[in-house]
Design an enzyme around this catalytic site. Structure first.
Site, PDB file in Angstrom:
ATOM      1  CG  ASP A  73      -2.058   1.071   0.911  1.00 13.74           C
ATOM      2  OD1 ASP A  73      -1.728   2.133   0.331  1.00 13.74           O
ATOM      3  OD2 ASP A  73      -3.231   0.832   1.235  1.00 13.74           O
ATOM      4  CB  SER A 120       1.730   0.947 -13.363  1.00 17.13           C
ATOM      5  OG  SER A 120       0.605   0.983 -14.226  1.00 17.13           O
ATOM      6  CE1 TYR A 172      -5.750  10.839 -20.475  1.00 22.63           C
ATOM      7  CE2 TYR A 172      -6.931  11.961 -18.707  1.00 22.63           C
ATOM      8  CZ  TYR A 172      -6.894  11.457 -19.997  1.00 22.63           C
ATOM      9  OH  TYR A 172      -7.989  11.583 -20.806  1.00 22.63           O
ATOM     10  CE1 TYR A 182      -7.470  10.859 -14.744  1.00 21.32           C
ATOM     11  CE2 TYR A 182      -6.252  12.796 -14.050  1.00 21.32           C
ATOM     12  CZ  TYR A 182      -6.342  11.425 -14.219  1.00 21.32           C
ATOM     13  OH  TYR A 182      -5.270  10.637 -13.865  1.00 21.32           O
ATOM     14  NE  ARG A 223     -10.850  -3.047  -9.391  1.00 18.78           N
ATOM     15  CZ  ARG A 223     -11.695  -4.006  -9.032  1.00 18.78           C
ATOM     16  NH1 ARG A 223     -11.812  -5.088  -9.751  1.00 18.78           N
ATOM     17  NH2 ARG A 223     -12.411  -3.874  -7.931  1.00 18.78           N
TER      18      ARG A 223
HETATM   19  P1  NAD Z   1      -5.128  -0.234 -13.086  1.00 19.83           P
HETATM   20  O1  NAD Z   1      -6.389  -0.351 -12.333  1.00 19.83           O
HETATM   21  O2  NAD Z   1      -4.647  -1.419 -13.851  1.00 19.83           O
HETATM   22  O3  NAD Z   1      -3.916   0.207 -12.165  1.00 19.83           O
HETATM   23  C1  NAD Z   1      -4.031   1.003 -11.022  1.00 19.83           C
HETATM   24  C2  NAD Z   1      -3.504   0.167  -9.867  1.00 19.83           C
HETATM   25  O4  NAD Z   1      -3.237   0.986  -8.728  1.00 19.83           O
HETATM   26  C3  NAD Z   1      -4.485  -0.902  -9.415  1.00 19.83           C
HETATM   27  O5  NAD Z   1      -3.858  -2.173  -9.518  1.00 19.83           O
HETATM   28  C4  NAD Z   1      -4.730  -0.555  -7.951  1.00 19.83           C
HETATM   29  O6  NAD Z   1      -4.916  -1.698  -7.159  1.00 19.83           O
HETATM   30  C5  NAD Z   1      -3.443   0.167  -7.609  1.00 19.83           C
HETATM   31  N1  NAD Z   1      -3.490   1.008  -6.415  1.00 19.83           N
HETATM   32  C6  NAD Z   1      -4.406   1.956  -6.083  1.00 19.83           C
HETATM   33  N2  NAD Z   1      -4.081   2.513  -4.906  1.00 19.83           N
HETATM   34  C7  NAD Z   1      -2.930   1.918  -4.482  1.00 19.83           C
HETATM   35  C8  NAD Z   1      -2.112   2.059  -3.325  1.00 19.83           C
HETATM   36  N3  NAD Z   1      -2.406   2.925  -2.358  1.00 19.83           N
HETATM   37  N4  NAD Z   1      -1.011   1.280  -3.229  1.00 19.83           N
HETATM   38  C9  NAD Z   1      -0.707   0.387  -4.190  1.00 19.83           C
HETATM   39  N5  NAD Z   1      -1.437   0.214  -5.301  1.00 19.83           N
HETATM   40  C10 NAD Z   1      -2.543   0.966  -5.438  1.00 19.83           C
HETATM   41  O7  NAD Z   1      -5.343   1.024 -14.051  1.00 19.83           O
HETATM   42  P2  NAD Z   1      -4.390   1.774 -15.104  1.00 19.83           P
HETATM   43  O8  NAD Z   1      -5.315   2.706 -15.810  1.00 19.83           O
HETATM   44  O9  NAD Z   1      -3.571   0.835 -15.881  1.00 19.83           O
HETATM   45  O10 NAD Z   1      -3.465   2.664 -14.175  1.00 19.83           O
HETATM   46  C11 NAD Z   1      -2.050   2.578 -14.148  1.00 19.83           C
HETATM   47  C12 NAD Z   1      -1.447   3.969 -14.301  1.00 19.83           C
HETATM   48  O11 NAD Z   1      -1.731   4.440 -15.626  1.00 19.83           O
HETATM   49  C13 NAD Z   1      -2.012   5.022 -13.352  1.00 19.83           C
HETATM   50  O12 NAD Z   1      -0.983   5.874 -12.916  1.00 19.83           O
HETATM   51  C14 NAD Z   1      -2.973   5.776 -14.244  1.00 19.83           C
HETATM   52  O13 NAD Z   1      -3.224   7.100 -13.791  1.00 19.83           O
HETATM   53  C15 NAD Z   1      -2.180   5.764 -15.533  1.00 19.83           C
HETATM   54  N6  NAD Z   1      -2.927   6.148 -16.738  1.00 19.83           N
HETATM   55  C16 NAD Z   1      -4.049   5.467 -17.101  1.00 19.83           C
HETATM   56  C17 NAD Z   1      -4.743   5.851 -18.241  1.00 19.83           C
HETATM   57  C18 NAD Z   1      -5.993   5.112 -18.665  1.00 19.83           C
HETATM   58  O14 NAD Z   1      -6.744   5.619 -19.510  1.00 19.83           O
HETATM   59  N7  NAD Z   1      -6.243   3.927 -18.144  1.00 19.83           N
HETATM   60  C19 NAD Z   1      -4.285   6.921 -19.027  1.00 19.83           C
HETATM   61  C20 NAD Z   1      -3.118   7.591 -18.636  1.00 19.83           C
HETATM   62  C21 NAD Z   1      -2.450   7.195 -17.488  1.00 19.83           C
END
Ligand code: NAD
EC number: 1.3.1.9
Length: 286
Positions: A73, A120, A172, A182, A223
């Site tokens: 965490d 990530s 992002y 957002y 997710r």
């Molecule tokens: P994802 O749900 O696969 O990943 C987010 C992860 O963060 C999850 O596994 C969640 O369990 C974890 N998480 C949340 N709080 C946490 C904590 N306190 N400690 C440890 N883990 C924690 O979704 P994603 O979209 O692949 O996100 C990954 C990264 O990509 C993020 O930084 C997100 O902002 C970025 N991003 C996503 C998008 C998009 O459209 N999906 C676009 C640009 C950037």
């Protein structure tokens, strides 16, 4: 010698973290994952039951091996920071050593030094609220989980990273252009993450010969993104308006990440690299 990568923020096979793990595994890296404590059980169970086997498939036909999954965490740096109610929460009480400092110690004990650190993860409790309606608590929670979590991870992992190694995070474009929807301080959190990328690149470069970059990724129906509520609209918008009119695959971000942490990018540090089909370059909707 094979490289070792620790990827924080993988709890299923849909997100960018999973795709990055696959690209790094395909390039020969040993994969260690950090999974959010409340999501750990279901992730490990699904892994064991083979639920992800299809998507573990690498281009050469073998399956991605995950050397170890660590509970994490990233809003807590060390055990002293964990409030009583969280300690007693049954989802947390079942796991141990999940604060950032402890995870870094466990990785060191299990595997020694690593080469690659990937962040990530993001979380914003009020992401669906406009900034004008965001509470101080929600704003600070977004910054804590989405920005400081990276500072903390790099702070604790840098001492166990081999010189020449590299780190990346995911950001992002809402950090620099207004993306209505957002909210909750998430746009602020990404702005901090990008600014920190430059400062940390300097500090980690000088201190440990480690490169630090961030990928500004286009929309993906992960997710986390589904929790924001307008991801399908963003995907459609990108498809219509980006220079490259195609679906953005998580693997494309994974491959760019593998490049950035590889010696092919040995002079790239402190950068925000767009992997978004070029959407960021447009000034007019088409
Ligand atoms: P994802 O749900 O696969 O990943 C987010 C992860 O963060 C999850 O596994 C969640 O369990 C974890 N998480 C949340 N709080 C946490 C904590 N306190 N400690 C440890 N883990 C924690 O979704 P994603 O979209 O692949 O996100 C990954 C990264 O990509 C993020 O930084 C997100 O902002 C970025 N991003 C996503 C998008 C998009 O459209 N999906 C676009 C640009 C950037």
């Amino acid at each position: 010698r094979g490289k070792k990568a620790f990827i924080a923020g993988v709890a299923d096979n849909n997100g960018y973290g999973w795709a990055i793990a696959k690209s790094l595994a395909a390039a020969g890296a040993e994969i260690l994952l950090g999974t959010w404590v409340p999501a750990l059980n279901i992730f490990e169970t699904s892994l064991k039951r083979g639920k992800f086997d299809d998507s573990r498939m690498l281009p050469n036909g073998s399956l991605m091996e995950i050397a170890k999954v660590y509970p994490l965490d990233a809003i807590y740096d060390s055990p002293e920071d964990v409030p009583e109610d969280v300690k007693l929460n049954k989802r947390y009480a079942g796991a141990k050593n999940w604060t950032v400092k402890e995870v870094a110690e466990c990785v060191k004990n299990d595997f020694g030094n690593i080469d690659i650190l990937v962040h990530s993860l993001a979380n914003g409790s009020e992401v669906t609220k406009p900034l004008l309606e965001t509470s101080r608590k929600g704003y600070l929670a977004a910054i804590s989980a989405s920005s400081y979590s990276y500072v903390s991870l790099l702070q604790h992992f840098l001492p166990i990273m081999n010189p020449g190694g590299a780190s990346i995070s995911l950001t992002y474009i809402a950090s620099e252009r207004t993306i209505p929807g957002y909210g909750g301080g998430m746009s602020s959190a990404k702005a901090a993450l990008e600014s920190d990328t430059r400062v940390l690149a300097f500090e980690a470069g000088r201190k440990g010969k480690i490169r630090v970059n961030t990928i500004s990724a286009g929309p993906l129906g992960s997710r986390a993104a589904k929790a924001i509520g307008f991801i399908e609209k963003m995907i459609d918008y990108s498809y219509v308006n980006a220079p490259l009119q195609k679906e953005l695959l998580a693997d494309e971000v994974g491959n760019a990440a593998a490049f950035l942490v590889s010696p092919l990018a040995s002079a790239v540090t402190g950068s925000v690299v767009y992997v978004d089909n070029g959407l960021n370059t447009m000034g007019l909707a088409t």
